[in-house]
Design an enzyme around this catalytic site. Sequence first.
Site, mmCIF file in Angstrom:
data_model
loop_
_atom_site.group_PDB
_atom_site.id
_atom_site.type_symbol
_atom_site.label_atom_id
_atom_site.label_comp_id
_atom_site.label_asym_id
_atom_site.label_seq_id
_atom_site.Cartn_x
_atom_site.Cartn_y
_atom_site.Cartn_z
ATOM 1 N N ASP A 167 0.824 -1.215 0.000
ATOM 2 C CA ASP A 167 0.000 0.000 0.000
ATOM 3 C C ASP A 167 0.861 1.270 0.000
ATOM 4 O OD1 ASP A 167 -2.507 1.270 -0.018
ATOM 5 O OD2 ASP A 167 -3.296 -0.015 1.566
ATOM 6 N N TRP A 201 -2.831 3.443 -5.733
ATOM 7 C CA TRP A 201 -4.112 4.060 -6.082
ATOM 8 C C TRP A 201 -4.091 4.833 -7.402
ATOM 9 C CZ3 TRP A 201 -2.902 6.955 -1.074
ATOM 10 C CH2 TRP A 201 -2.775 6.051 -0.028
ATOM 11 N N GLY A 202 -3.086 4.586 -8.239
ATOM 12 C CA GLY A 202 -3.020 5.262 -9.528
ATOM 13 C C GLY A 202 -2.561 6.694 -9.463
ATOM 14 N N ASN A 204 0.378 8.030 -9.225
ATOM 15 C CA ASN A 204 1.612 8.334 -9.944
ATOM 16 C C ASN A 204 1.726 7.563 -11.259
ATOM 17 O OD1 ASN A 204 3.294 10.019 -7.799
ATOM 18 N ND2 ASN A 204 2.285 8.338 -6.699
ATOM 19 N N ASP A 222 -9.869 3.119 -3.499
ATOM 20 C CA ASP A 222 -10.579 1.896 -3.123
ATOM 21 C C ASP A 222 -11.964 1.818 -3.758
ATOM 22 O OD1 ASP A 222 -8.392 1.468 -1.558
ATOM 23 O OD2 ASP A 222 -9.451 1.483 0.345
#
Length: 416
Positions: A167, A201-202, A204, A222
Amino acid sequence: MKRTLCTMKTKLIILLLLTSTLTAGAQMYFGTKKEVPDSVFNALAQTPPMGWNSWNKFGCNVSEQLIKEMADAMIATGMKDAGYEYLVIDDCWQVGRDEEGNIQIDPKRFPNGMKALADYVHAKGLKMGIYSCAGSETCQGRPGSRGYQFQDARTYATWGIDYLKYDWCSNEGQKAEAAYRTMSDALKACGRPIVFSICEWGENEPWKWGKGIGHLWRITPDIRDCYQCVFDWGGVGVLDIIDKMADLYPYAGPGHWNDAEMLEVGNGGMTRDEYITHFSMWCMLAAPLMSGNDLRNMDKETIEILTNKEVIAINQDKKGEQARRFMDMGEKEIWAKPLDDGELAVCFMNRTENSWKLDYDWKKQTIYFADEVNIHRKEYKIRDLWQHKDIGTTERNTRHEIPAHGVLMVRLTPIK
């Protein structure tokens, strides 16, 4: 001159002793196992990983007993037979570090330790996954892996871990690519092939740099258990994820996948047709299939969706291509995914609140993929993957009533 030579020899001896000590230390740290070469690491996850993750349903309420029961249920319900293999423990299994920096397991929830639990999972013919974070703390405030990447990776290897979800909370301004590369290097050094799931979580654009570092990368925040919804505190619905995935097909392929997030099928927030759309599109998009429900208490409808082998075969096709939005008619869309052996998966997706009375003339539209698929030159048999029956050929129109928020998902096979 003699004094100079003597000094140089002394320095050389000290340097050799220091090098020998460091080498011995490294061997003690990593053990005698060899590193995992890039060729082996990159050969993992040649099809999108399939399994189960604890977070969507159970959050922090994880335990050894829960994982054992999920392993048993994965077999009893036919999930394993359908291709699911990973059991991934998400956040909250860890409680601290000892005086040597070794990660510590919650002794109350996991009284026999991770090695014993992994042995139980492996004895069932399944694989074990675990969670950590690139930051100093996980998203639930447990110890992360920053500064301990190589130590943690070695620990995971000794436990028999097969999959790591990593994460991005408490990242403290790190550069994402560098942070994930460090853990990737640690996994390669640990001596055990471990699938690496990048979960930042996209933020970068990991699809641009993730190949070779990890095997899958999240592309959104999420998921929430809803077809289309808006949250001011984070989270996205099924349609939001599909729309984000639409243009990322160039970055997906064997060993490197766009991760559309865990499945919500069976958690109760959507209708049957919406769950079928959710599952169908994850399969069309070559997304990892990580169920996030309680496998012990699934109704017949949920089992039928999650274990539909004909739909799963589209996801697991060895060609490894992600579907493309072939036609966008506002709230009605047609998605196409080329398959191995010149076959094609097509999904008609109805985003509207009303049924779509489809009357589709295959000859008027050219679904064309580099000479592999050409409906004008060949006739194709059409198979409905949810009704499990053939419904005609491309020589005549396909007529079907698609329910609100539903799909018609078909497989086209050339007739020889």
